[in-house]
Design an enzyme around this catalytic site. Structure first.
Site, mmCIF file in Angstrom:
data_model
loop_
_atom_site.group_PDB
_atom_site.id
_atom_site.type_symbol
_atom_site.label_atom_id
_atom_site.label_comp_id
_atom_site.label_asym_id
_atom_site.label_seq_id
_atom_site.Cartn_x
_atom_site.Cartn_y
_atom_site.Cartn_z
ATOM 1 N N ARG A 51 -13.139 61.278 74.150
ATOM 2 C CA ARG A 51 -12.517 60.371 73.597
ATOM 3 C C ARG A 51 -11.183 59.956 74.282
ATOM 4 N NH1 ARG A 51 -9.389 63.524 73.963
ATOM 5 N NH2 ARG A 51 -7.777 62.256 72.399
ATOM 6 N N ARG A 88 -15.923 51.656 71.022
ATOM 7 C CA ARG A 88 -15.789 52.153 70.040
ATOM 8 C C ARG A 88 -14.371 50.535 70.300
ATOM 9 N NH1 ARG A 88 -12.297 58.005 70.174
ATOM 10 N NH2 ARG A 88 -11.936 57.010 68.540
ATOM 11 N N ASP A 240 -3.121 53.628 72.574
ATOM 12 C CA ASP A 240 -5.036 53.156 72.918
ATOM 13 C C ASP A 240 -4.638 51.950 73.097
ATOM 14 O OD1 ASP A 240 -5.021 55.505 71.106
ATOM 15 O OD2 ASP A 240 -6.552 55.504 71.716
ATOM 16 N N ASN A 250 -1.587 53.717 68.427
ATOM 17 C CA ASN A 250 -1.978 54.797 69.042
ATOM 18 C C ASN A 250 -3.364 56.128 67.667
ATOM 19 O OD1 ASN A 250 -2.530 57.231 71.070
ATOM 20 N ND2 ASN A 250 -0.864 58.331 69.864
HETATM 21 O O1 MRU Z 1 -10.042 58.714 68.466
HETATM 22 P P1 MRU Z 1 -9.304 59.245 69.808
HETATM 23 O O2 MRU Z 1 -8.984 60.732 69.973
HETATM 24 O O3 MRU Z 1 -10.075 58.334 71.150
HETATM 25 O O4 MRU Z 1 -7.638 58.738 69.590
HETATM 26 C C1 MRU Z 1 -7.491 59.299 71.263
HETATM 27 C C2 MRU Z 1 -6.018 58.761 70.780
HETATM 28 O O5 MRU Z 1 -5.556 58.399 69.933
HETATM 29 C C3 MRU Z 1 -4.868 59.299 72.303
HETATM 30 O O6 MRU Z 1 -3.576 59.634 71.775
HETATM 31 C C4 MRU Z 1 -4.656 58.292 72.954
HETATM 32 O O7 MRU Z 1 -5.663 57.604 73.203
HETATM 33 C C5 MRU Z 1 -4.279 58.855 74.174
HETATM 34 S S1 MRU Z 1 -5.124 59.574 75.396
HETATM 35 C C6 MRU Z 1 -4.206 59.311 76.803
#
Ligand code: MRU
Length: 360
Positions: A51, A88, A240, A250
């Site tokens: 992730r 996703r 993101d 994010n």
């Molecule tokens: O749902 P996730 O764990 O994939 O979400 C990740 C985040 O929100 C991170 O903070 C974001 O992707 C930045 S990763 C460098």
């Protein structure tokens, strides 16, 4: 970065095979899993073995390469791209990396496609490492300036995991922290636990611990209070998807931290590789697709028992409904600046459009 002193990455390739750390097992178990075909890659992304925006992009790039080794026809590759992109919805790096491999691969005659796709996936992974190292170099002066301005450690709050586990190496939000730590600047990192999946408590804390960076895990609700008490010098988060006008999507809860930071005069920086910039969108609140994840992530929690077994327990009354939006959007007006691989830029459209586009 390192685990028990050993250089470790969450994604590795060897002899045409792909291996990832199963992040669902951390911090209790370090388990490396092979991903042998595109379907396994999609499953690993959708179920969050891997992730973090840059890491799902790089992993999906290898998914395309694995597909090209089995079926390099136009139809086969285009179908794989659709499957991977749908794993996703929120992080734009996923579609960016898949389309980059697709474009390069389709430009080749069929017999050369497997090699071209593999080379492009390797390039995406290695570029991610360089990009994050550069984010670290550009973020370091922000931390150095605070260190010069007051005695004691620089107190940085971060949310979710935008660390090396969310990228191929270094992390985005953590890259300036790791570089500051290596430069001998004393740090104290406040790690938001980040309910419901606890990426802060499980992943960021684990990473920082293995690098020897002093940190304290806090409940998500504690950040505003710590800012009011003057105990946070700086917030750095990942992202993101960032829109042309600088709205930053994010992990859920980031927006509330940005509001608290603004109310307390705490600088709020977003670490952003340019592969996370989506210039096709403007109003982040209205336009960024927000992933809805299963209610079970809210109603249940998994941890390790005293006996060392992983166990899931229920938190909520039987029958209570739960909602689980996984991301939120921080409007540009609350962002002090974006720390990118090309430098620190303002959260405004002119500055973001002036950035050089990433390859692909
Ligand atoms: O749902 P996730 O764990 O994939 O979400 C990740 C985040 O929100 C991170 O903070 C974001 O992707 C930045 S990763 C460098």
């Amino acid at each position: 970065m390192r685990v028990n002193g050993e250089p470790t990455r969450p994604l590795r390739s060897k002899d045409g095979r792909v291996f990832v750390i199963d992040q669902r097992q951390l911090p209790h178990r370090l388990q490396v899993m092979p991903l042998d075909d595109m379907a396994a890659v999609r499953q690993a992304i959708a179920e969050m073995w891997v992730r973090g925006a840059p890491l799902i992009g790089a992993t999906a790039a290898y998914g395309m390469a694995l597909q090209a080794a089995r079926d390099a026809t136009d139809n086969g590759l285009q179908a794989a791209a659709r499957m991977l992109e749908s794993a996703r919805p929120t992080a734009v790096n996923l579609a960016w990396a898949v389309r980059r491999v697709l474009k390069i691969t389709l430009a080749q005659p069929v017999p050369r496609r497997a090699a071209a796709a593999w080379a492009e996936a390797e390039a995406i992974a290695e570029e991610d490492v360089a990009v994050n190292a550069a984010i670290g170099s550009h973020g370091l002066p922000i931390i150095e300036a605070i260190a010069r301005s007051r005695p004691g450690p620089v107190r940085v709050l971060t949310h979710c995991n935008a660390g090396w586990l969310a990228t191929v190496d270094w992390g985005t939000a953590t890259a300036p922290l790791y570089q500051a730590h290596a430069a001998g600047i004393p740090l104290q990192v406040w790690v938001d636990e980040t309910r419901p999946r606890n990426q802060g408590a499980s992943l960021t804390a684990w990473e920082l611990g293995h690098e020897g960076v002093p940190h304290t895990v806090i409940a998500d609700n504690a950040g505003g209070h710590l800012m009011q008490r003057g105990q946070v010098d700086l917030v750095i988060v990942g992202c993101d998807r960032v829109t042309a006008r600088g709205d930053a999507c994010n992990k859920i809860g980031t927006y509330l931290k940005a509001l608290a930071a603004r109310d307390n005069g705490v600088p709020f920086y977003v670490a952003m590789p340019t592969s996370t910039l989506d210039l096709s969108l403007s109003d982040g609140v209205k336009e960024v697709p927000i992933e809805e994840r299963p209610a079970r992530e809210v109603t249940h929690i998994t941890g390790r028992t005293q006996g060392g077994q992983m166990m899931e327990v229920q938190l909520t009354p039987k029958g209570s409904a739960a909602a689980n939006p996984a991301f939120d959007v921080t409007p540009a007006r609350l962002v002090t600046g974006f720390i990118t691989e090309q430098g620190v830029v303002a959260a405004d459209e002119a500055a973001l459009r002036a950035l050089k586009a990433p390859s692909g």
